[in-house]
Design a protein around this motif. Structure first.
Motif, PDB file in Angstrom:
ATOM      1  N   SER A 239      -0.542  -3.784 -12.610  1.00  0.00           N
ATOM      2  CA  SER A 239      -0.086  -4.145 -12.139  1.00  0.00           C
ATOM      3  C   SER A 239       0.445  -2.290 -11.390  1.00  0.00           C
ATOM      4  N   PRO A 240       1.386  -2.718  -9.750  1.00  0.00           N
ATOM      5  CA  PRO A 240       2.401  -1.852  -9.724  1.00  0.00           C
ATOM      6  C   PRO A 240       2.911  -0.781 -10.849  1.00  0.00           C
ATOM      7  N   THR A 241       3.734  -1.318 -11.649  1.00  0.00           N
ATOM      8  CA  THR A 241       4.685  -0.610 -11.910  1.00  0.00           C
ATOM      9  C   THR A 241       3.645   0.283 -13.569  1.00  0.00           C
ATOM     10  N   ALA A 242       2.795  -0.288 -13.981  1.00  0.00           N
ATOM     11  CA  ALA A 242       1.777   0.175 -14.324  1.00  0.00           C
ATOM     12  C   ALA A 242       1.164   1.356 -14.176  1.00  0.00           C
ATOM     13  N   ILE A 243       0.776   1.342 -12.765  1.00  0.00           N
ATOM     14  CA  ILE A 243       0.348   2.227 -12.003  1.00  0.00           C
ATOM     15  C   ILE A 243       1.155   4.141 -11.754  1.00  0.00           C
TER      16      ILE A 243
ATOM     17  N   HIS B 154     -13.856  -1.495  -6.952  1.00  0.00           N
ATOM     18  CA  HIS B 154     -11.874  -1.642  -6.318  1.00  0.00           C
ATOM     19  C   HIS B 154     -11.050  -1.610  -7.529  1.00  0.00           C
ATOM     20  N   LEU B 155      -9.859  -1.457  -7.281  1.00  0.00           N
ATOM     21  CA  LEU B 155      -8.278  -1.721  -8.006  1.00  0.00           C
ATOM     22  C   LEU B 155      -7.933  -2.565  -7.277  1.00  0.00           C
ATOM     23  N   PHE B 156      -7.306  -3.668  -7.911  1.00  0.00           N
ATOM     24  CA  PHE B 156      -6.621  -4.653  -7.560  1.00  0.00           C
ATOM     25  C   PHE B 156      -5.193  -4.372  -8.142  1.00  0.00           C
ATOM     26  N   LEU B 157      -4.267  -4.706  -7.257  1.00  0.00           N
ATOM     27  CA  LEU B 157      -3.213  -4.546  -7.901  1.00  0.00           C
ATOM     28  C   LEU B 157      -1.979  -6.075  -7.474  1.00  0.00           C
ATOM     29  N   ALA B 158      -0.957  -6.132  -8.457  1.00  0.00           N
ATOM     30  CA  ALA B 158      -0.537  -7.673  -8.191  1.00  0.00           C
ATOM     31  C   ALA B 158       0.797  -7.637  -9.081  1.00  0.00           C
TER      32      ALA B 158
END
Ligand code: AMP
Length: 631
Positions: free
Chosen positions: A335-339, A360-364
């Motif tokens: 997730s964006p927050t984790a990143i 790939h890394l997917f974020l959502a």
């Protein structure tokens, strides 16, 4: 036309042929007669007449070819454990679990509520329910007893499965007392509670006659074999509750066959995960991402899935990258927050590990800001794909689909409509289409594709009213998200159209928080808005009017009152919904007809212009808000 555009077009205009092909990715006990029954819009039944089972597709069908391959790897940096289960071992565990559940009289269609930490037994329990045709409802372990009780009363489970405790950052969260309290509050409590006792809560006390000990029953059913219950494709597999604009959470109901097909197909076309490879999804089984891409998706695809219990920064900020390197993960989902959390740490942690396996890394889950996107993209040197979806859809609505055609990542955009989704961008309630660069509401022309929610649990009318009433006279599913499309067809998400906020990727209704705060005896009125937060995307902020002002007449008493209100939110909803601050005013900005001017309140809190205020009843309210914010 590009390969992907053609693929997407076929999924809409040649639906039957398209989904017949995709449906070959899973095993059917009985083949379906018809791809879609859409005789009762907007209710869609996919793969009519077909019989299948999620557990069979996730485990049994792989036994002959990959029985000795790791299926699930449990890694806990909380207990310093790593344990790998092959497909054959997972089969044994799930059969045993299914036998335990079945012995409690749970069968096809019965609900089982799970309130579990991130331990393998959570996945075993979900798969065991699926095996029996029982409907699981996983409640995120961070929710408070009252939230759990609301879900119990809606789902009316026969059995509740929990653990003595979860761990977070080394701190124990005792689940069993929370469950005991939820059951005390519930009108329709389950008869039995199955407890996985991890030995963390030293004061653990089973309730005689109600609580069952998992370890003891597991010994009794050690070698049990439980046949798969074949379900009709549209029979429910699970319920997952999600927040909306009203205080009462909605039970998102998922089918069986459509979901299995959607997941299997997404693993191939979107995530590009191959059988035998490893997928690492950093979510929790309590969220939809955990259901689809920790448990069901990767297993249906014959991959190894990682179930991680712990923080991204413990023992240090390299832990996730170590996991990728150790297990040669090819697909990662976070997730964006984790990143953003990791971005604040020393980049050397990332450089330490060989991440060459990753494709790939997917974020959502929430908007991905451009600096974060750019940072992680540059650091990983693989495509970082922002994709957009909702609990309701179960799989992505907007994404790139590198399995069909590699496409350029555009910072700030989750890409193009996913195949199966007839996505519209509508300018206004009349349903007129927005043009390029024009803001609109994202809507889906039904039927919703396979895998999406089929109804609101126990309330068909609420399904129609909630999701299909945004555009009068037109039957369209509203995502309640604003979007805009550029000339190349990339869509950008601009935020919610309703009063739902997104805290670290978790959806919370501001109304829910307001209702929780109202439970405090000194609250006369309260308004909660979401305010931009650099780390978590948004944070709730509360403005409260108290009944007895003498209780907030000193700095110390005001601080005490604020603390008490936060504690009420913790106990009613859980700490994830706790406002960052509670500011006290004597007046809230309202229109002359008594409607709260929420947008203005939010704009002021974010330091923006409050907008059109011609309808405000008393402009003094705004001055109070400004004053409170300054303080
Ligand atoms: P949930 O069902 O809790 O996952 O919340 C779904 C909501 O999260 C969506 O309706 C959006 O508002 C937001 N969301 C999810 N993914 C994204 C994304 N990639 N970009 C922007 N917003 C997102």
């Amino acid at each position: 036309m590009g390969a992907y555009a053609d693929f997407h077009r076929r999924s809409i205009t040649d639906r039957d042929a398209f989904w017949t092909e995709e449906a070959r990715r899973i095993d059917w006990h009985r083949p379906f007669d018809r791809v879609l029954d859409y005789s009762n819009p907007p209710f869609a039944k996919w793969f009519v007449g077909g019989q299948t089972n999620l557990c069979h597709n996730a485990i049994d069908r792989h036994l002959a070819t990959r029985g000795e391959q790791p299926a699930l790897v449990y890694i806990s940096t909380e207990t310093n454990t790593e344990k790998s289960y092959t497909y054959r071992e997972l089969h044994t565990e799930v059969n045993r679990f299914a036998a335990i559940i079945a012995a409690q009289g749970v069968g096809r269609g019965d609900r089982v509520l799970l309130y579990m930490p991130m331990i393998p037994e959570a996945a075993f329990a979900m798969l065991a329910c699926a095996r029996l045709g029982a409907v699981h409802s996983v409640v995120f372990g961070g929710f408070a007893s009252a939230s759990c009780a609301t879900r119990i009363d809606d789902a009316r489970p026969k059995l509740l499965i929990t653990a003595d405790a979860g761990l977070r950052g080394g701190r124990a969260i005792h689940y069993k007392p929370l469950v005991d309290e939820a059951i005390r509050l519930a009108k329709y409590p389950p008869q039995k509670v199955l407890v996985v006792n991890r030995g963390i809560d030293k004061d653990f006390k089973p309730v005689p006659g109600r609580d069952l000990d998992y370890a003891e029953l597991a010994r009794q059913h050690a070698t049990a074999q439980v046949p798969v219950t074949w379900l009709e494709s549209s029979e429910p597999s699970y319920i997952l509750y999600t927040s909306g604009t009203t205080g009462k959470p909605k039970g998102v109901q998922r089918d069986t066959g459509g979901y299995a097909v959607a997941l299997a197909s997404s693993m191939e076309h979107i995530y590009c995960g191959k059988p035998g490879e490893t997928m690492f999804t950093t979510s929790d089984v309590g969220w939809v991402v955990g259901h689809s891409y920790i448990v069901y998706g990767p297993l249906i695809q014959g991959m190894t899935t990682i179930l991680y219990e712990g923080l991204p920064t413990r023992p240090d900020a390299g832990i996730w990258w170590k996991i990728v390197a150790d297990h040669k993960a090819t697909v990662m989902f976070s997730s964006p927050t984790a990143i953003r959390v990791l971005k604040k740490q020393d980049p050397a942690y990332m450089a330490k590990y060989d991440l060459s396996s990753l494709r790939h890394l997917f974020l959502a889950g929430e908007p991905l800001d451009e600096p974060t996107h750019r940072w992680i993209h540059d650091a990983l040197k693989v495509p970082v794909i922002d994709h957009y979806w909702q609990t309701e859809t179960g799989w992505p609505i907007l994404s790139l689909a590198p399995g069909i055609e590699p496409a350029r990542v555009k910072y700030g955009s989750p890409g193009f409509p996913v195949y199966g989704y007839d996505l519209r961008l509508l300018r206004g309630p009349d349903g007129a289409e927005a043009t390029d660069q024009e803001k609109g509401v994202l809507a889906i022309a039904p039927p919703l594709p396979p895998g999406c929610m089929t109804t609101v649990w126990g309330d068909d009318e609420r399904f129609v009213k909630t999701y299909f009433s945004d555009f009068p006279g037109k039957l369209l599913y509203s995502t309640f998200d604003w979007g805009v499309r550029d000339q190349e067809g990339y869509t950008f998400i601009l935020g919610r159209t309703d009063d739902v906020i997104n805290v670290a990727g978790h959806r919370i209704g501001t109304r829910e928080i307001e209702e929780a705060i109202q439970a405090h005896s000194n609250i006369a009125e309260v308004a909660v808005v979401g305010v931009a937060d650099p780390l978590k995307g948004q944070m709730p902020l509360a403005f409260a009017v108290v009944k007895d002002a003498s209780k907030i007449d000193t700095d110390a008493s005001r601080a005490q009152q604020e603390k008490e209100i936060m504690a009420v939110v913790d106990s009613q909803l859980g700490a994830i919904a706790r406002p960052s601050r509670v500011l006290f005013v004597t007046l809230l900005p309202k229109t002359r007809s008594g409607k709260l001017l929420r947008r203005s309140l939010q704009a002021l809190a974010e330091g923006r212009d409050p907008g059109d205020l011609t309808t405000i009843e008393d402009p003094a309210a705004l001055e109070q808000i400004r004053g409170a914010l300054k303080s």
